[in-house]
Design a protein around this motif. Structure first.
Motif, PDB file in Angstrom:
ATOM      1  N   LEU A 183       0.849  -1.303   0.046  1.00 36.21           N
ATOM      2  CA  LEU A 183       0.052  -0.102  -0.020  1.00 36.21           C
ATOM      3  C   LEU A 183       0.756   1.198   0.063  1.00 36.21           C
ATOM      4  CD1 LEU A 183      -2.582  -1.006   2.775  1.00 36.21           C
ATOM      5  CD2 LEU A 183      -2.792  -1.161   0.161  1.00 36.21           C
ATOM      6  N   THR A 184       0.583   2.202  -0.779  1.00 36.43           N
ATOM      7  CA  THR A 184       1.203   3.493  -0.794  1.00 36.43           C
ATOM      8  C   THR A 184       0.917   4.190   0.539  1.00 36.43           C
ATOM      9  OG1 THR A 184      -0.642   4.829  -1.666  1.00 36.43           O
ATOM     10  CG2 THR A 184       1.073   3.706  -3.258  1.00 36.43           C
ATOM     11  N   GLU A 185       1.653   5.144   0.977  1.00 34.28           N
ATOM     12  CA  GLU A 185       1.913   5.942   2.213  1.00 34.28           C
ATOM     13  C   GLU A 185       0.562   6.851   2.037  1.00 34.28           C
ATOM     14  OE1 GLU A 185       4.021   9.686   4.353  1.00 34.28           O
ATOM     15  OE2 GLU A 185       5.222   8.363   3.018  1.00 34.28           O
ATOM     16  N   GLN A 186       0.012   7.130   0.870  1.00 35.92           N
ATOM     17  CA  GLN A 186      -1.209   7.798   0.954  1.00 35.92           C
ATOM     18  C   GLN A 186      -2.485   7.003   1.184  1.00 35.92           C
ATOM     19  OE1 GLN A 186      -2.268   9.660  -2.889  1.00 35.92           O
ATOM     20  NE2 GLN A 186      -4.014  10.601  -2.110  1.00 35.92           N
ATOM     21  N   GLN A 187      -2.502   5.638   0.553  1.00 35.52           N
ATOM     22  CA  GLN A 187      -3.695   4.888   1.026  1.00 35.52           C
ATOM     23  C   GLN A 187      -3.598   4.531   2.423  1.00 35.52           C
ATOM     24  OE1 GLN A 187      -2.133   1.896  -1.850  1.00 35.52           O
ATOM     25  NE2 GLN A 187      -3.906   2.041  -3.053  1.00 35.52           N
ATOM     26  N   ILE A 228      -6.134   5.121   7.919  1.00 37.41           N
ATOM     27  CA  ILE A 228      -5.880   5.691   9.326  1.00 37.41           C
ATOM     28  C   ILE A 228      -6.869   6.705   9.727  1.00 37.41           C
ATOM     29  CG2 ILE A 228      -4.338   6.477  11.199  1.00 37.41           C
ATOM     30  CD1 ILE A 228      -2.264   4.825   9.503  1.00 37.41           C
ATOM     31  N   GLU A 229      -6.934   7.914   8.714  1.00 36.32           N
ATOM     32  CA  GLU A 229      -7.762   8.938   8.933  1.00 36.32           C
ATOM     33  C   GLU A 229      -9.175   8.655   9.107  1.00 36.32           C
ATOM     34  OE1 GLU A 229      -6.753  12.077   5.878  1.00 36.32           O
ATOM     35  OE2 GLU A 229      -4.770  12.416   7.022  1.00 36.32           O
ATOM     36  N   ASP A 230      -9.522   7.826   8.017  1.00 43.31           N
ATOM     37  CA  ASP A 230     -11.006   7.469   7.786  1.00 43.31           C
ATOM     38  C   ASP A 230     -11.333   6.634   9.119  1.00 43.31           C
ATOM     39  OD1 ASP A 230     -11.140   8.609   5.511  1.00 43.31           O
ATOM     40  OD2 ASP A 230     -11.057   6.857   4.393  1.00 43.31           O
ATOM     41  N   SER A 231     -10.416   5.576   9.649  1.00 38.89           N
ATOM     42  CA  SER A 231     -10.813   5.046  11.057  1.00 38.89           C
ATOM     43  C   SER A 231     -11.033   5.910  12.208  1.00 38.89           C
ATOM     44  CB  SER A 231      -9.873   3.760  11.108  1.00 38.89           C
ATOM     45  OG  SER A 231      -8.694   4.441  11.546  1.00 38.89           O
ATOM     46  N   LYS A 257     -11.225  -4.067  -0.451  1.00 39.49           N
ATOM     47  CA  LYS A 257     -11.023  -3.532  -1.823  1.00 39.49           C
ATOM     48  C   LYS A 257      -9.538  -2.823  -2.080  1.00 39.49           C
ATOM     49  CE  LYS A 257     -13.092  -0.221  -4.901  1.00 39.49           C
ATOM     50  NZ  LYS A 257     -14.026   0.883  -5.097  1.00 39.49           N
ATOM     51  N   VAL A 258      -9.369  -1.970  -1.113  1.00 38.48           N
ATOM     52  CA  VAL A 258      -7.862  -1.415  -1.156  1.00 38.48           C
ATOM     53  C   VAL A 258      -6.607  -2.646  -1.306  1.00 38.48           C
ATOM     54  CG1 VAL A 258      -6.160  -0.022   0.143  1.00 38.48           C
ATOM     55  CG2 VAL A 258      -8.575   0.634  -0.280  1.00 38.48           C
ATOM     56  N   ILE A 259      -6.806  -3.446  -0.502  1.00 37.72           N
ATOM     57  CA  ILE A 259      -5.915  -4.605  -0.526  1.00 37.72           C
ATOM     58  C   ILE A 259      -5.959  -5.288  -1.581  1.00 37.72           C
ATOM     59  CG2 ILE A 259      -5.211  -6.481   0.799  1.00 37.72           C
ATOM     60  CD1 ILE A 259      -6.088  -5.114   3.227  1.00 37.72           C
ATOM     61  N   ARG A 260      -7.041  -5.876  -2.193  1.00 36.30           N
ATOM     62  CA  ARG A 260      -7.539  -6.675  -3.427  1.00 36.30           C
ATOM     63  C   ARG A 260      -6.820  -5.895  -4.737  1.00 36.30           C
ATOM     64  NH1 ARG A 260      -6.960 -11.413  -4.176  1.00 36.30           N
ATOM     65  NH2 ARG A 260      -8.304 -11.678  -2.253  1.00 36.30           N
ATOM     66  N   ASN A 261      -7.109  -4.558  -4.730  1.00 33.97           N
ATOM     67  CA  ASN A 261      -6.836  -3.614  -5.898  1.00 33.97           C
ATOM     68  C   ASN A 261      -5.186  -3.789  -5.879  1.00 33.97           C
ATOM     69  OD1 ASN A 261      -9.089  -3.212  -6.766  1.00 33.97           O
ATOM     70  ND2 ASN A 261      -9.174  -1.132  -5.613  1.00 33.97           N
TER      71      ASN A 261
END
Length: 77
Positions: free
Chosen positions: A43-47, A52-55, A68-72
């Motif tokens: 995962l990129t630093e931005q992802q 983290i921010e959303d959580s 979805k993020v991990i699968r992509n």
């Protein structure tokens, strides 16, 4: 499935492999060292920051979103 065994001796691992074979479970060692990579790209630093921010804002990250993020990334998308 990836398992990480800690504080396991070679004899313990041999017993686990024997148990798996006896019960027709496919179990194999990836590597005797900790130098291995999982498939896909990291995962990129931005992802990571966005997750983290959303959580922090909501108190949770939906499993569907995280999946979805991990699968992509796993599929290189």
């Amino acid at each position: 499935m990836l398992l990480q065994l800690e504080n396991a001796h070679r004899g313990d691992i041999d017993k686990l492999l024997a148990f798996a074979k006896q019960n027709h479970l496919k179990l194999s060692l990836l590597d005797d060292s900790e130098n291995y990579q999982l498939p896909g790209k990291p995962l990129t630093e931005q992802q990571i920051t966005q997750l983290i921010e959303d959580s922090r804002k909501s108190g949770i990250i939906s499993m569907q979103r995280a999946h979805k993020v991990i699968r992509n990334n796993y599929n290189g998308g």
